[in-house]
Design a protein around this motif. Structure first.
Motif, mmCIF file in Angstrom:
data_model
loop_
_atom_site.group_PDB
_atom_site.id
_atom_site.type_symbol
_atom_site.label_atom_id
_atom_site.label_comp_id
_atom_site.label_asym_id
_atom_site.label_seq_id
_atom_site.Cartn_x
_atom_site.Cartn_y
_atom_site.Cartn_z
ATOM 1 N N THR A 1 51.387 -18.887 20.002
ATOM 2 C CA THR A 1 52.315 -18.179 21.404
ATOM 3 C C THR A 1 52.499 -19.442 21.940
ATOM 4 O O THR A 1 52.482 -20.503 21.548
ATOM 5 N N GLU A 2 52.930 -19.187 23.290
ATOM 6 C CA GLU A 2 53.774 -20.542 24.102
ATOM 7 C C GLU A 2 52.530 -20.302 25.032
ATOM 8 O O GLU A 2 53.620 -21.138 26.141
ATOM 9 N N VAL A 3 52.160 -20.393 25.366
ATOM 10 C CA VAL A 3 51.022 -20.141 25.791
ATOM 11 C C VAL A 3 50.657 -21.821 27.150
ATOM 12 O O VAL A 3 50.286 -22.363 26.042
ATOM 13 N N GLN A 4 50.448 -21.538 27.996
ATOM 14 C CA GLN A 4 50.147 -23.056 28.615
ATOM 15 C C GLN A 4 48.774 -23.083 29.406
ATOM 16 O O GLN A 4 48.032 -21.996 29.275
ATOM 17 N N LEU B 1 47.755 -24.916 27.158
ATOM 18 C CA LEU B 1 47.691 -25.765 25.635
ATOM 19 C C LEU B 1 48.941 -26.139 24.757
ATOM 20 O O LEU B 1 48.640 -27.153 24.120
#
Lengths: 212, 212
Positions: free
Chosen positions: A181-184, A186
């Motif tokens: 994922t491109e999750v922020q 992280l």
DNA sequence: GGCACTAGTAAACGTGGGTTGACTTGGTTG
DNA sequence: CAACCAAGTCAACCCACGTTTACTAGTGCC
């Protein structure tokens, strides 16, 4: 379809070697390499043998030829990650192992080094490949547990086995989330930012064993 | 192909309802339900619309009809897990949140309740579905971080955001390993065995905030 | 009862992708 | 050079799977 060829060109050194053709062993190894990248990052089903072959620069038919089938290639990938977990790794202490784990997820020298961990989460649905995967995970678990003081004979140390596996689960979850994922925040967190909390987690799991 | 129909018959109550036919809303919901199970446990590519339809007991064409495409259905699944994360959850303290997380992974009332978490790791490669997934993960992160004392305005509390996300990663890794592989000892560990080390991990991440 | 509308079905289509088998290329040996 | 063999290519095959189109069957309304 949105999942096009993609994946940074890989273009590793062995593509050169392969391009100069006519060495089956080199070609086989290059195929496994490319396949591991694909399988690890995209999963089994989403990976096509045509893409793998294209990555290496050879004809698709070679995959069936050398590995029997897509699943045979997958199994070869699994076997390779199994082998790679053995090499060095004399017992080593908890501290060293923790440091190694942290560096593995955060600041690996080779950028798709941590990705290879993900292969352990991928399944082809094939029983024999899954068996290798399980075996690899369990061997890895024992190695980690040993470093933390686990011994098969010592009943009091048994909880460490589960704890070591939870440490592995944490690493896997982290890499998964960071890459898939491109999750922020992280994804953009630096190695330094990750290191501190990660060390605390790993210590909570592996250090100060005899809690019970 | 080794990945046959499989997956325990589901045979949930709404299959009855659907069988009695002629309510589009019920059918739609049943499709989403079945799809979530499939997508979460087997991933996007490995899941076929035919299997989903068969799970519910309706014709495949209804999926295209109601959701436009397989990806549309996937997106609907994502949206539903997004919605499900909101409901209750007044701020609550760290302790309560930790307890809830533990029970969620270990001793969930509904056996495929923890599985739904896995949906957050699945990607269809479609940009809009992935955006929902990212949004969901980030909302979940913030909710968790808030419970641990994070506030957008408080610079000192910012590390908590990353830490909360690492907690989520841990949970995901754990569920993944427990379900997707048959690895020992994690798979057979009881809720009680998991609880203690898991709590230590979560406390290491979320409790005793102001470490810097 | 007839009509319109919607839920659902059946069957066919197109294609991506794994696999196969016949062919080509190039190095090695006598 | 001829013969051979392994490395590699090409083209076709075939099936699973997402999607489409035409059809059937309930349901409510006048």
């Amino acid at each position: 379809m949105t999942n096009e060829p993609a994946l940074p060109p890989a273009a590793s050194l062995d593509e050169e070697l392969v391009r100069s053709g006519r060495d089956a062993d080199i070609t086989r190894r290059a195929l496994v390499r490319a396949a591991r990248r694909r399988f690890a990052t995209e999963g089994y089903r989403a990976t096509t043998v045509r893409h793998i072959a294209a990555d290496v620069g050879v004809n698709v038919a070679l995959i069936s030829r050398y590995f029997g089938s897509k699943e045979g290639l997958f199994e070869a990938c699994m076997n390779r990650t199994f082998d790679e977990l053995d090499p060095r790794t004399r017992p080593a202490g908890v501290d060293e192992v923790i440091a190694r784990l942290i560096s593995h997820v955060a600041e690996a020298p080779n950028p798709d080094d941590p990705l290879q961990l993900l292969l352990l989460l991928r399944s082809s649905g094939d029983e024999s490949a899954d068996a290798i995967r399980r075996k690899t995970l369990e061997a890895y678990t024992e190695k980690l547990a040993e470093a933390a003081g686990w011994s098969a004979d010592d009943p009091a140390s048994q909880p460490l086995l589960l704890r070591a596996q939870m440490a592995i689960a944490t690493m896997l979850g982290l890499v998964m989330l960071r890459t898939s994922t491109e999750v922020q925040p992280l994804t953009t967190a630096s190695a330094a930012e990750l290191a501190e909390p990660l060390e605390q987690v790993l210590r909570a799991l592996l250090d100060g064993v005899a809690k019970q």
